[in-house]
Design a protein around this motif. Structure first.
Motif, PDB file in Angstrom:
ATOM      1  N   VAL A 134      -8.762  -0.204   4.529  1.00 15.05           N
ATOM      2  CA  VAL A 134      -7.796   0.321   3.560  1.00 15.05           C
ATOM      3  C   VAL A 134      -8.343   1.604   2.944  1.00 15.05           C
ATOM      4  N   ILE A 194      -6.164   4.413  -2.293  1.00 19.60           N
ATOM      5  CA  ILE A 194      -5.118   3.423  -2.586  1.00 19.60           C
ATOM      6  C   ILE A 194      -5.712   2.247  -3.355  1.00 19.60           C
ATOM      7  N   LEU A 195      -6.886   1.787  -2.932  1.00 21.62           N
ATOM      8  CA  LEU A 195      -7.566   0.711  -3.656  1.00 21.62           C
ATOM      9  C   LEU A 195      -7.817   1.104  -5.111  1.00 21.62           C
ATOM     10  N   HIS A 201       0.825  -1.210   0.000  1.00 21.50           N
ATOM     11  CA  HIS A 201       0.000   0.000   0.000  1.00 21.50           C
ATOM     12  C   HIS A 201       0.857   1.256   0.000  1.00 21.50           C
ATOM     13  N   ASN A 202       2.161   1.098   0.245  1.00 23.64           N
ATOM     14  CA  ASN A 202       3.027   2.278   0.285  1.00 23.64           C
ATOM     15  C   ASN A 202       4.320   2.029  -0.487  1.00 23.64           C
ATOM     16  N   GLY A 236      -3.706  -1.743   5.738  1.00 23.35           N
ATOM     17  CA  GLY A 236      -2.655  -2.101   4.791  1.00 23.35           C
ATOM     18  C   GLY A 236      -3.100  -3.131   3.773  1.00 23.35           C
ATOM     19  N   ILE A 237      -2.304  -3.233   2.702  1.00 18.47           N
ATOM     20  CA  ILE A 237      -2.483  -4.273   1.684  1.00 18.47           C
ATOM     21  C   ILE A 237      -1.150  -5.007   1.599  1.00 18.47           C
ATOM     22  N   PHE A 261      -6.179  -7.750   1.968  1.00 17.95           N
ATOM     23  CA  PHE A 261      -6.701  -6.409   2.210  1.00 17.95           C
ATOM     24  C   PHE A 261      -7.167  -6.298   3.653  1.00 17.95           C
TER      25      PHE A 261
END
Length: 1038
Positions: free
Chosen positions: A943, A947-948, A898-899, A925-926, A939
């Motif tokens: 989240v 971002i998704l 996710h980052n 987070g992912i 997932f």
């Protein structure tokens, strides 16, 4: 290989006949080692959402621009620039568009007679990228001391150690590049876990799609939840351990040490103390960030190799690259008693055609002419750097059997002041650990076989309706252009349901002619000479046929499958030549030779099936397929089976054929017509384009005092000393267990030599010789100092896989745990200097062995839950698994995606790896979890929607689909994520099969069951397991 073309596009000059290659041409050599890596920058591996033609089944990869054709250097056979491999390894195998003709220019020094070794290098294809380690640990002869503060005990002082480094900033995901700084491990309680299905637990098919639609909708559901009981700790006993007294002493730097408080050491005592344990001090993998340069020998002695999972560049200075052959201990015990005392395994892991790093020198090809390579006249060992020349070079002493031979007159050379031949550095066979000899006529019982590829496709009703038949035909159609060019390449095709359908592909016919074989008990092949034809003569007919097969059988109502009869009939067509038989199978073989029943259903209804399962359901149903497989191997037919199914197909029985013939099983369960065709295509393309050989024989020879005890892997063995391989490729690894038959001399060296005789895809007979020479020792501490963690664990893994079909799972788990305990007990008893009973002392080289052992006993193959086919596939997959992929299979890599940020310059694209504990998984987070074969994307429940949207194109976790196809969207985060996935695919040489998981869903439970360090239904937490091992060691010492 010709310049890359888009899949399915006409191939320029497809029908042009090619010259046969020069005898010294190595088809696996690429002239520009950097071209693969450079080309990766141009590959658009995942098609962006906005690209044209991106339908529901987008082509998995775009193609890179064509490469300029390399010029041919005089005397140096050159492969054309590499093709791009869609998927993991793009462009792995470069095959020449035009094979250079004419004699090779001699480059030998003046004192080397003509007709002797050609010195210019020719080698293997080069891999696409480095292999950053999923879980590697730098080798060290010293050790780390775990402060006793890691396990607080009232009134016991800590052993001194360096303080842990400061924790990272909260926003940064914990990295494993240094000792982890994070909150304490508290062994969170995990809810009951569902059963497993892919290498990660996955979802099973709820119901087949409605008939009529070849790409019908598919829904996945979890299996019924298993009842949970307190996990049994393998190898445990209920005897009362001694109380722990004494003050901890200073530990030596070659051991890791941990204090265990009395409360944790007593059976039945609460594990509350575990919440106080500092996770920074628990041994965990620390990947190396940059490749290291490794010289195999230095100063006339062997260098211990880097971890198999690390990224390294080999300089062959006498010993072979550890990619080709590794030993479990890098110093050989002088006696069998010393080996028994250590409790370690003595074995070699041999991968003779492994992929080298792009920066490594190619393997050199040596031609000794009609006389063939120089060999020992007693043991038949091949000339190598460790044979000693005496009497001014007129004689040589074999390093394997000690026999003294006369040097052939035309191979004689005077010795220098150092006792070495003056030409040793110019002759590859005298200075390199790995070399390839051109085989002379005496190594051939017939002319080298052509490259034959026979495709056998399941067209039963279920296969057609689920889209498996269409996916297979599409994949074959796209890889035709990747088959070796020239008149030696031959192809054939057949389909089967309850009958077998051959196809006459002769160019003279206006269209392919179907020939039906209705007798599936006593099968035959019609018009044998017309069933397999030259690719250059039948390509148009073949492509037309592949386009039409799904339509031809679209209305079929035949549900039966005569798999056994079909492969028997295909074998009869190939029998006189040999070759590769690639089978696409979708349903349980139910009629004809080798018909099977649905044993899985019987197992579920039998109350005592859990006990009988290991002895019955995981073994072949009968000996019919095994008998056929041995015959296939005898006639050099290698079988690969692609199982595209949504039901039970009895892999335990089917897999006997690929295992015996040197092939493998590919498993797509539950098959999805949306997401699996891309992986099927990439797997098939890698299968036919990777470095490989046909009609091979392999033998390992050892120095006097050591002998080969057994071989284990995918092969047929007709005599005890040799392994017969109808096919061998760069991914296949063979376990060679060793034993003492005499005492070795301390300070001497023990030699191992693997010789592989094989035929290249261009019909050249070659002998690849791999040499390893290791020092002998009488000291137990030297064995522990030189132990190879990755290779020791791979032995554990392969031995567990061998036991699974014949032993109850509890017994296998206990055996694996006891192997670990006995090694650590031996070190504690004979090598450790700290005498406090409250400390768990681990040898530095093996300090991660408890973690990997725990991961193994929690792995899919050793769990009680899960499907029979899943477990059967797991232990078949392990049987030929290479050392670098063994640890990731049970202890996968996990990344936060996710980052994911953009990397500069040479910095690794991959984000830091995260420990496999749910403590490190955040709700917002992912996460990506990959084990080399499959990948899960998890997932969290909260989240960020933006971002998704950037990564997947939906805005809510509730919209997570059950089937997933990678796409690249026009934003930096999506690009970085795609870059990460593509790097993993290149490293693993696998396209990876994705499954999406979300918190609170059964799929989320499947992901959490992969958190090896947590306590769950499959076993204890990492901390509890360390405590258990310590308790068992104490009990055994008392």
């Amino acid at each position: 290989m010709a310049a890359p073309v888009p899949p399915g596009a006409p191939r320029p000059g497809a029908n042009a006949r090619q010259q046969s290659p020069h005898p010294n041409f190595n088809p696996n050599f690429q002239t520009n080692p950097n071209s693969l890596a450079d080309n990766m920058q141009n590959m658009n591996l995942n098609r962006p959402h906005s690209m044209p033609n991106s339908g529901p089944r987008p082509s998995p990869f775009g193609q890179p621009p064509p490469f300029p054709q390399s010029s041919v250097t005089a005397g140096f056979p050159v492969a054309s620039p590499p093709m791009s491999r869609p998927g993991p390894p793009p462009g792995m195998v470069g095959r020449p568009a035009v094979i250079p003709a004419g004699p090779l220019q001699s480059t030998l020094p003046a004192n080397v007679p003509p007709g002797r070794p050609v010195g210019l290098p020719v080698s293997h294809p080069l891999p696409f990228g480095s292999r950053p380690p999923p879980a590697s640990l730098s080798s060290s002869t010293g050790g780390a001391v775990l402060p006793s503060s890691a396990f607080p005990s009232s009134g016991v002082s800590s052993a001194s150690a360096a303080p842990p480094p400061p924790a990272r900033a909260p926003a940064q995901a914990p990295t494993m590049r240094s000792v982890l700084g994070s909150s304490a491990v508290s062994s969170p309680q995990t809810p009951p876990l569902p059963s497993a299905s892919s290498p990660f637990p996955a979802m099973t098919q709820a119901r087949p799609p409605p008939p009529g639609s070849p790409y019908g909708p598919q829904t996945w559901s979890m299996q019924p939840q298993q009842g949970t009981q307190p996990p049994h700790i393998p190898g445990s006993t209920h005897a009362q351990p001694p109380r722990m007294f004494g003050m901890p002493q200073q530990a030596l730097p070659n051991q890791a040490m941990t204090n265990i408080p009395p409360a944790l050491g007593q059976p039945g005592a609460p594990m509350s103390g575990s919440s106080k344990i500092d996770p920074n001090q628990i041994p965990r993998p620390i990947p190396n960030a940059t490749p290291i340069v490794y010289e195999t020998r230095h100063g006339n002695s062997a260098n211990p190799p880097p971890p198999a999972t690390s990224d390294y560049i080999v300089r062959d200075t006498g010993n072979c690259s550890p990619r080709y052959m590794r030993c479990t201990i890098n110093q050989i015990p002088c006696t069998g008693d010393l080996l028994t005392t250590s409790a370690m395994q003595l074995a070699l892991l041999v991968q003779p055609m492994a992929l080298p790093h792009p920066s490594e020198d190619p393997i050199q090809v040596v031609d000794f002419g009609e006389s063939g390579p120089v060999r020992c006249s007693r043991c038949k060992g091949y000339i190598n750097p460790f044979m000693k020349f005496i009497d001014q070079g007129r004689k040589f002493i074999c390093n394997l059997c000690g026999f003294t031979d006369d040097t052939p007159r035309d191979y004689h050379c005077n010795l220098g002041p150092d006792g070495r031949r003056r030409d040793a550095d110019e002759r590859p066979e005298l200075c390199r650990g790995t070399v390839e000899f051109v085989a002379s006529k005496e190594y051939m019982v017939r002319d080298p076989m052509p490259a034959v590829y026979f495709f056998l496709i399941d067209v039963s009703m279920n296969a057609v309706q689920t889209g498996a038949t269409a996916a297979a035909c599409s994949a074959i159609n796209q890889v035709i252009s990747d088959l070796p060019e020239g008149t030696r390449t031959q192809v054939g095709i057949a389909t089967f349901d309850s009958t077998i359908h051959f196809y006459n592909l002769k160019r003279a016919l206006q269209q392919p002619l179907m020939l039906i074989v209705p007798d599936i008990q006593d099968v035959y092949t019609p018009l044998e000479t017309d069933v397999i034809v030259q690719l250059s003569e039948c390509r148009q007919h073949l492509e037309l046929l592949l386009e039409n097969i799904p339509t031809m059988f679209q209305t079929s109502t035949t549900a039966e499958s005569c798999f056994g009869a079909a492969i028997k009939a295909a074998f009869l067509a190939m029998k006189s030549i040999g070759g590769k038989l690639l089978v696409f199978q979708s349903v349980l073989p139910s009629v004809g030779i080798g018909a099977l029943s649905s044993r899985e259903a019987e197992g579920r209804t039998n109350i005592s099936a859990s006990e009988k399962e290991a002895h019955k359901l995981l073994q072949p149903a009968d000996k019919i397929l095994k008998t056929m497989a041995i015959e296939f191997a005898e006639y050099q037919v290698c079988v690969d089976v692609f199982v595209t199914t949504q039901t039970y197909v009895d892999i335990a029985s089917i897999s006997v054929i690929p295992r015996t013939t040197g092939g493998q099983v590919y498993y797509y369960y539950p098959f999805s017509a949306v997401s699996d065709p891309a992986k099927l295509y990439n797997d098939l393309r890698w299968n036919i384009t990777r470095p490989q050989g046909f009609e091979a024989v392999m033998r390992v020879r050892c120095s006097q005092g050591i002998q080969v005890q057994d071989y284990s892997g995918n092969f047929c063995k007709r005599i005890p000393t040799d392994v017969d391989l109808a096919g061998i490729d760069c991914d296949k690894c063979i376990l060679v267990t060793l034993k003492h038959d005499d005492k070795l001399q301390d300070g001497s060296e023990c030699g191992f030599q693997c010789a592989l005789l094989y035929t290249t895809v261009y019909g050249q007979r070659r002998i690849r010789v791999t040499n390893l020479s290791l020092p002998c020792t009488n000291m137990l501490s030297n064995l522990f100092r030189s132990a190879d963690l990755d290779t020791q664990f791979t032995c554990f893994l392969k031995q567990a896989a061998i036991e699974i079909p014949t032993c109850p799972l509890l017994q296998v788990r206990d055996h694996v745990t006891n192997l670990c305990i006995n090694i650590l007990l031996s070190y504690r008893k004979f090598c450790a200097t700290v005498s406090s009973t409250g400390q768990l002392i681990l040898p530095e080289a093996l300090k991660l062995l408890p973690l990997y052992t725990l991961a193994l006993i929690k792995s899919r193959g050793l769990r009680n839950d899960g499907r029979i086919d899943d477990r059967s596939f797991w232990f078949n997959y392990v049987s030929s698994l290479s050392t670098p992929l063994a640890i990731p299979l049970v202890y996968p890599r996990m990344f936060a995606i996710h980052n994911v940020d953009t990397k500069d310059g040479d910095e690794s694209v991959l984000p830091p790896t995260i420990p496999l504990s749910s403590e490190h998984v955040c709700d917002d987070g992912i996460y990506l979890l990959e084990n080399g074969e499959d990948a899960l994307i998890y997932f969290g429940s909260s989240v960020d929607s933006s971002i998704l949207q950037q990564l997947f194109g939906f805005t809510s976790v509730d919209e997570v689909p059950t089937q997933f196809v990678m796409q690249q969207f026009s934003n930096p985060l999506s690009k970085n994520f795609n870059d990460v996935v593509n790097v993993i695919r290149q490293q693993r040489c696998s396209y990876l099969r994705f499954a999406l998981c979300k918190k609170g869903d059964p799929s989320g439970m499947a992901f959490l069951s992969c958190m090896v360090e947590d306590k769950n239904a499959n076993g204890p937490s990492y901390v509890e397991f360390l405590v258990h091992i310590h308790r068992q060691i104490q009990m055994k010492m008392s």
